[in-house]
Design a protein around this motif. Structure first.
Motif, short mmCIF file in Angstrom:
data_model
loop_
_atom_site.label_atom_id
_atom_site.label_comp_id
_atom_site.label_asym_id
_atom_site.label_seq_id
_atom_site.Cartn_x
_atom_site.Cartn_y
_atom_site.Cartn_z
N ALA A 98 -0.86 -1.74 16.58
CA ALA A 98 -1.10 -2.76 17.69
C ALA A 98 -0.50 -3.99 17.54
N GLY A 99 0.36 -4.44 16.79
CA GLY A 99 1.04 -5.44 16.65
C GLY A 99 0.36 -6.47 15.47
N GLY A 100 -0.71 -5.90 14.84
CA GLY A 100 -1.46 -6.86 13.91
C GLY A 100 -0.68 -6.75 12.44
N ASP A 101 -1.53 -7.51 11.53
CA ASP A 101 -1.17 -7.39 10.13
C ASP A 101 -2.27 -6.88 9.21
N PRO A 102 -1.98 -5.80 8.64
CA PRO A 102 -2.87 -5.13 7.95
C PRO A 102 -3.21 -5.81 6.64
N GLY A 103 -2.65 -6.61 6.28
CA GLY A 103 -2.52 -7.29 5.04
C GLY A 103 -1.89 -6.66 3.93
N LYS A 104 -1.94 -7.19 2.66
CA LYS A 104 -1.34 -6.54 1.58
C LYS A 104 -2.24 -5.11 1.35
N ASP A 105 -1.51 -4.25 1.01
CA ASP A 105 -2.09 -2.82 0.64
C ASP A 105 -2.65 -2.94 -0.89
N GLU A 106 -4.06 -2.67 -0.76
CA GLU A 106 -4.41 -2.59 -2.20
C GLU A 106 -4.16 -1.44 -3.13
N TRP A 107 -3.54 -0.51 -2.57
CA TRP A 107 -3.03 0.73 -3.19
C TRP A 107 -1.51 0.64 -3.57
N ALA A 108 -0.96 -0.69 -3.18
CA ALA A 108 0.44 -0.80 -3.39
C ALA A 108 0.91 -0.70 -4.90
N PRO A 109 2.14 -0.13 -5.20
CA PRO A 109 2.09 0.36 -6.50
C PRO A 109 2.42 -1.42 -7.33
N ARG A 110 2.14 -1.23 -8.79
CA ARG A 110 2.50 -2.58 -9.53
C ARG A 110 3.75 -2.55 -10.00
N GLU A 111 4.32 -3.61 -10.39
CA GLU A 111 5.67 -3.72 -10.76
C GLU A 111 6.16 -2.90 -11.86
N ALA A 112 5.08 -2.58 -12.88
CA ALA A 112 5.39 -1.88 -14.00
C ALA A 112 5.61 -0.41 -13.76
N GLU A 113 4.65 -0.04 -12.68
CA GLU A 113 5.01 1.38 -12.18
C GLU A 113 6.20 1.64 -11.42
N LEU A 114 6.76 0.79 -10.67
CA LEU A 114 8.00 0.74 -10.13
C LEU A 114 9.06 0.93 -11.25
N LEU A 115 8.99 0.14 -12.17
CA LEU A 115 9.99 0.09 -13.26
C LEU A 115 9.93 1.54 -13.88
N ALA A 116 8.75 1.97 -14.08
CA ALA A 116 8.57 3.32 -14.68
C ALA A 116 9.17 4.36 -13.83
N ALA A 117 8.97 4.30 -12.60
CA ALA A 117 9.60 5.26 -11.70
C ALA A 117 11.17 5.23 -11.83
N ALA A 118 11.71 4.29 -11.87
CA ALA A 118 13.11 4.05 -11.80
C ALA A 118 13.63 4.75 -13.32
N LEU A 119 12.86 4.53 -14.31
CA LEU A 119 13.29 5.18 -15.69
C LEU A 119 12.92 6.57 -15.41
N LYS A 120 12.02 7.21 -14.84
CA LYS A 120 12.13 8.54 -14.75
C LYS A 120 12.84 9.13 -13.87
N ASP A 121 13.37 8.41 -12.67
CA ASP A 121 14.29 8.90 -11.78
C ASP A 121 15.78 9.15 -12.72
N SER A 122 15.81 8.14 -13.53
CA SER A 122 17.41 8.18 -14.31
C SER A 122 17.33 9.52 -15.22
N LEU A 123 16.41 9.49 -15.75
CA LEU A 123 16.03 10.70 -16.63
C LEU A 123 15.98 11.84 -15.94
N ASN A 124 15.43 11.88 -14.93
CA ASN A 124 15.38 13.40 -14.33
C ASN A 124 17.03 13.85 -13.74
N GLU A 125 17.77 12.65 -13.47
CA GLU A 125 19.17 12.81 -12.93
C GLU A 125 20.08 13.18 -14.26
N LEU A 126 19.59 12.54 -15.58
CA LEU A 126 20.23 13.10 -16.67
C LEU A 126 19.91 14.41 -17.00
N ARG A 127 18.76 14.95 -17.05
CA ARG A 127 18.57 16.21 -17.42
C ARG A 127 19.15 17.15 -16.51
#
Length: 309
Positions: free
Chosen positions: A138-167
């Motif tokens: 409707a054109g509004g701003d729902p605000g910051k998502d309380e469920w948005a991933p933390r920074e450490a979680e995103l860093l861990a996901a990047a490591l997971k993705d690299s290890l998955n590709e290596l495997r």
């Protein structure tokens, strides 16, 4: 928001202050979908096209479009990529109907085919995200998502993705490629793969620093790092695929979990490092640089050796 839940079925209705043609793209356009849920989306909005929504690098929903009838109806399958999930990709079905209601839209969502134990968690998810959709479309701003991933979680996901590709690379490469050299390092691929595994020790360093304890690498000079790499050429000369794959499955999984559990505040803690000419490096910088960046570079080199352009 009108609610009705039968066994294995979730039904929701809500009115949105926007026309159906405005709301519809929020289910088909990845740039719009991430404005109300998830951080990444891969959408091919046609029957049989992929519908993939990545919330945090770990919780990833994957299905496919079954029906795309703008601006009134979209149907897609729904499931989760995580191993052992009781709702695997394509196992359930989501039907979204958009009906013009004056100047707005009446949205009706039916999610069916869910195993009973998973209904409550999916209710929680839809009841969190659908109101955000109503505001944003409707054109509004729902605000910051309380469920948005933390920074450490995103860093861990990047490591997971690299290890998955290596495997995947280690599992699928020929014996000739396994014995051949990776171009960037000019090391045998097997040694470079093991070197990636050795980088997981930097997660232990990050954990020590995060706990406010002296880092075991703080006193290392750049020459010490080079000497370690030379020594590794000899120590890893006979490494096997099974050993590398076992380390990824065990040590790698543990490292990803440990990194994901770090608080964002812990990422700010720092210590002076001799190899950086005495400059202080934070936990974040150790993870982003010597860990994630180097691991990604080594995996790219292995990929180039196995799949040369």
């Amino acid at each position: 928001m009108t609610q009705a839940t039968a066994t294995g079925v979730i039904e929701r209705e809500l009115r949105i202050a926007a026309r159906p043609e405005t709301v519809f793209p929020f289910f088909t356009d990845p740039e719009k979908l991430v404005q109300w849920m998830a951080r990444k989306a891969t959408l091919d909005a046609r029957p049989g096209g992929v519908f993939r929504v990545d919330y945090n690098g770990f919780d990833i929903m994957r299905g496919e479009y079954l029906e795309v009838s703008p601006p009134n109806r979209v149907v897609f399958t729904w499931g989760w990529e995580s191993e052992g999930n009781s709702v695997p990709p394509g196992a359930s079905r989501v039907e979204v109907t958009l009906t013009a209601d004056g100047a707005g839209t009446l949205l009706r969502m039916v999610h069916s085919g869910l195993p009973e134990p998973t209904v409550s968690s999916h209710i929680e998810g839809w009841d969190h995200f659908l109101p955000r959709l109503a505001i944003r479309s409707a054109g509004g701003d729902p605000g910051k998502d309380e469920w948005a991933p933390r920074e450490a979680e995103l860093l861990a996901a990047a490591l997971k993705d690299s290890l998955n590709e290596l495997r995947s690379l280690v599992t699928g490469c020929s014996e000739a490629a396994w014995q051949g050299d990776s171009p960037a390092e000019q090391w045998p691929v097997r040694v470079t793969a093991d070197h990636v595994v050795q980088h997981l020790g930097l997660v232990d360093v990050a954990l020590v620093m995060a706990a406010g304890q002296p880092s075991p690498i703080a006193g290392m000079a750049a020459s010490d790092v080079d000497a370690q790499n030379v020594a590794h050429l000899t120590s890893a000369a006979g490494v096997t695929r099974a050993e590398v794959l076992s380390a990824i499955a065990g040590r790698g999984k543990e490292a990803v979990a440990a990194l994901r559990a770090l608080s964002d505040e812990a990422l700010d803690r720092s210590e002076a490092m001799k190899f950086a000419n005495g400059a202080p490096l934070s936990v974040r910088q150790i993870v982003q640089g010597p860990l994630l960046s180097d691991v990604a570079d080594h995996v790219a080199s292995i990929r180039a050796a196995i799949h040369p352009v």
